[in-house]
Write a protein that holds these residues in place. Sequence first.
Motif, mmCIF file in Angstrom:
data_model
loop_
_atom_site.group_PDB
_atom_site.id
_atom_site.type_symbol
_atom_site.label_atom_id
_atom_site.label_comp_id
_atom_site.label_asym_id
_atom_site.label_seq_id
_atom_site.Cartn_x
_atom_site.Cartn_y
_atom_site.Cartn_z
ATOM 1 N N GLU A 62 0.814 -1.213 0.000
ATOM 2 C CA GLU A 62 0.000 0.000 0.000
ATOM 3 C C GLU A 62 0.849 1.265 0.000
ATOM 4 O O GLU A 62 0.582 2.202 -0.759
ATOM 5 C CB GLU A 62 -0.924 -0.012 1.225
ATOM 6 N N ASP A 63 1.887 1.288 0.842
ATOM 7 C CA ASP A 63 2.684 2.510 0.954
ATOM 8 C C ASP A 63 3.657 2.686 -0.209
ATOM 9 O O ASP A 63 4.101 3.812 -0.477
ATOM 10 C CB ASP A 63 3.459 2.504 2.274
ATOM 11 N N SER A 64 4.010 1.612 -0.896
ATOM 12 C CA SER A 64 4.892 1.741 -2.060
ATOM 13 C C SER A 64 4.217 2.525 -3.176
ATOM 14 O O SER A 64 4.898 3.109 -4.032
ATOM 15 C CB SER A 64 5.299 0.361 -2.575
ATOM 16 N N LYS A 65 2.899 2.548 -3.177
ATOM 17 C CA LYS A 65 2.161 3.278 -4.210
ATOM 18 C C LYS A 65 2.105 4.771 -3.932
ATOM 19 O O LYS A 65 1.790 5.549 -4.830
ATOM 20 C CB LYS A 65 0.743 2.720 -4.312
ATOM 21 N N ARG A 66 2.409 5.156 -2.711
ATOM 22 C CA ARG A 66 2.390 6.583 -2.372
ATOM 23 C C ARG A 66 3.598 7.279 -2.973
ATOM 24 O O ARG A 66 4.694 6.720 -3.053
ATOM 25 C CB ARG A 66 2.373 6.747 -0.857
ATOM 26 N N GLU A 67 3.392 8.497 -3.391
ATOM 27 C CA GLU A 67 4.453 9.248 -4.066
ATOM 28 C C GLU A 67 5.672 9.427 -3.172
ATOM 29 O O GLU A 67 6.812 9.418 -3.626
ATOM 30 C CB GLU A 67 3.915 10.615 -4.486
ATOM 31 N N LYS A 68 5.437 9.506 -1.860
ATOM 32 C CA LYS A 68 6.520 9.736 -0.910
ATOM 33 C C LYS A 68 7.517 8.589 -0.900
ATOM 34 O O LYS A 68 8.722 8.773 -0.683
ATOM 35 C CB LYS A 68 5.921 9.924 0.479
ATOM 36 N N TYR A 69 7.018 7.358 -1.148
ATOM 37 C CA TYR A 69 7.875 6.182 -1.075
ATOM 38 C C TYR A 69 8.102 5.515 -2.428
ATOM 39 O O TYR A 69 8.727 4.454 -2.494
ATOM 40 C CB TYR A 69 7.256 5.147 -0.126
ATOM 41 N N ALA A 70 7.608 6.111 -3.482
ATOM 42 C CA ALA A 70 7.679 5.461 -4.797
ATOM 43 C C ALA A 70 9.116 5.283 -5.274
ATOM 44 O O ALA A 70 9.458 4.283 -5.909
ATOM 45 C CB ALA A 70 6.883 6.271 -5.815
ATOM 46 N N GLU A 71 9.986 6.241 -4.952
ATOM 47 C CA GLU A 71 11.354 6.193 -5.483
ATOM 48 C C GLU A 71 12.312 5.456 -4.550
ATOM 49 O O GLU A 71 13.023 4.543 -4.975
ATOM 50 C CB GLU A 71 11.868 7.619 -5.705
ATOM 51 N N LYS A 72 12.319 5.787 -3.265
ATOM 52 C CA LYS A 72 13.291 5.217 -2.337
ATOM 53 C C LYS A 72 12.792 3.955 -1.645
ATOM 54 O O LYS A 72 13.578 3.202 -1.096
ATOM 55 C CB LYS A 72 13.666 6.258 -1.278
ATOM 56 N N THR A 128 10.492 -2.202 -1.076
ATOM 57 C CA THR A 128 9.349 -1.990 -1.946
ATOM 58 C C THR A 128 8.916 -3.328 -2.504
ATOM 59 O O THR A 128 9.661 -4.318 -2.440
ATOM 60 C CB THR A 128 9.702 -1.024 -3.097
ATOM 61 N N MET A 129 7.704 -3.375 -3.054
ATOM 62 C CA MET A 129 7.210 -4.607 -3.629
ATOM 63 C C MET A 129 7.906 -4.901 -4.944
ATOM 64 O O MET A 129 8.245 -3.984 -5.705
ATOM 65 C CB MET A 129 5.699 -4.527 -3.876
ATOM 66 N N LEU A 130 8.168 -6.162 -5.221
ATOM 67 C CA LEU A 130 8.800 -6.571 -6.464
ATOM 68 C C LEU A 130 7.740 -6.611 -7.550
ATOM 69 O O LEU A 130 6.743 -7.331 -7.452
ATOM 70 C CB LEU A 130 9.439 -7.951 -6.319
#
Length: 361
Positions: A302-312, A358-360
């Motif tokens: 869920e949080d990997s989809k947020r812009e804040k965590y999308a890159e790192k 992050t999710m693979l």
Amino acid sequence: MEPKEEMPFMLWGLDPIFSAFARLYIRDILQMTESTQVPGIYFYNSHPIYKVDILGIVVYKRERDDFFCYGVDDSTGVINCLCWKNDTLKEASIPGDSRQTAGAQGGFDPVAEMRKLQRAQQSRCRVEIGELLRVRGPVKTSRQQREREISASVFYKVDDPVMAVQIAWMMEVPELYRQCYDKPLQLQSNNTSSASVSSISKATNIIRDFLNQKSVAKFRPYDVQDLLQPLVLSQPTSTSEDQEPVAGPSGCQQLRQLLKQALKTLQDEGFVFRKVKSEDEVYSVTVHDKELVIAVKDVIREDSKREKYAEKGVHVLHILSAVRHRYSLNLTKEALELVLKSLECNSDIISCSDSHYTMLV
């Protein structure tokens, strides 16, 4: 490292790192402190080290009659590697009888095959600038320039077109630092404490092996208590007429104490945890708790989809806070790290750094 802080050289062999090729970053190899007891031995975080294993890009090269000199860069520093040539590399060609070579046409030609092996070996040892090189050998200090270098006992070019070797290396080395190099060696000061630690260690391994073999997800202390019975030596129930009774814990008390210490060790390691702290002691086995694994995956997904965590990627502390809120307030960071490691081994998630996941896709 001050001389008084150095471990006596008679005890160096007790450190398993001393007899291994330490996979250290080049920066740390250059900054290690040389021993005042034995020249040529260096210390990293109290660990005695004299041979290392590195992987990096060649940034300069020199060739002499007897050796190659490569500058290897692993992105933390550059170190000079002295790679000695063997007799095969020194020879321009393999001596052989031309008549035998001519007579072997149409069949197996040992001279031709030896030439092929020689060319293959030369291609692996002759490395150009920009190519990947692995070097293993003792650390030395050059006499002329007084610079630290590696005298290679083994060196070869690494073919890594998709960077699989480098990625595996970058994942393995930080783990070695966490588990080995950054933990100072601790030696027991007396036999009593050694025996106590040995009993706790044995008890911990017995419980861990049982839970893994049976794939246990939840258990209570009395479920595993009998497993430790062979480790407990009961106090004698009677004494002779001339002897006074010896005071001490009974066998049952020793068993409960040993079980308590073993469970605490497993909790500290994150192998088990208590989802709810109550009078009914129920322990969950971290990697076998399916609900916990699902909760961790859901948080990362869920949080990997947020812009804040999308890159790192999602930071491990954020994952811990979210899973505690969603699943159990008693979840420890050590237990979460075991779940993350298990998910990464199963290719469910991927680590973006030492502390981001992050999710693979």
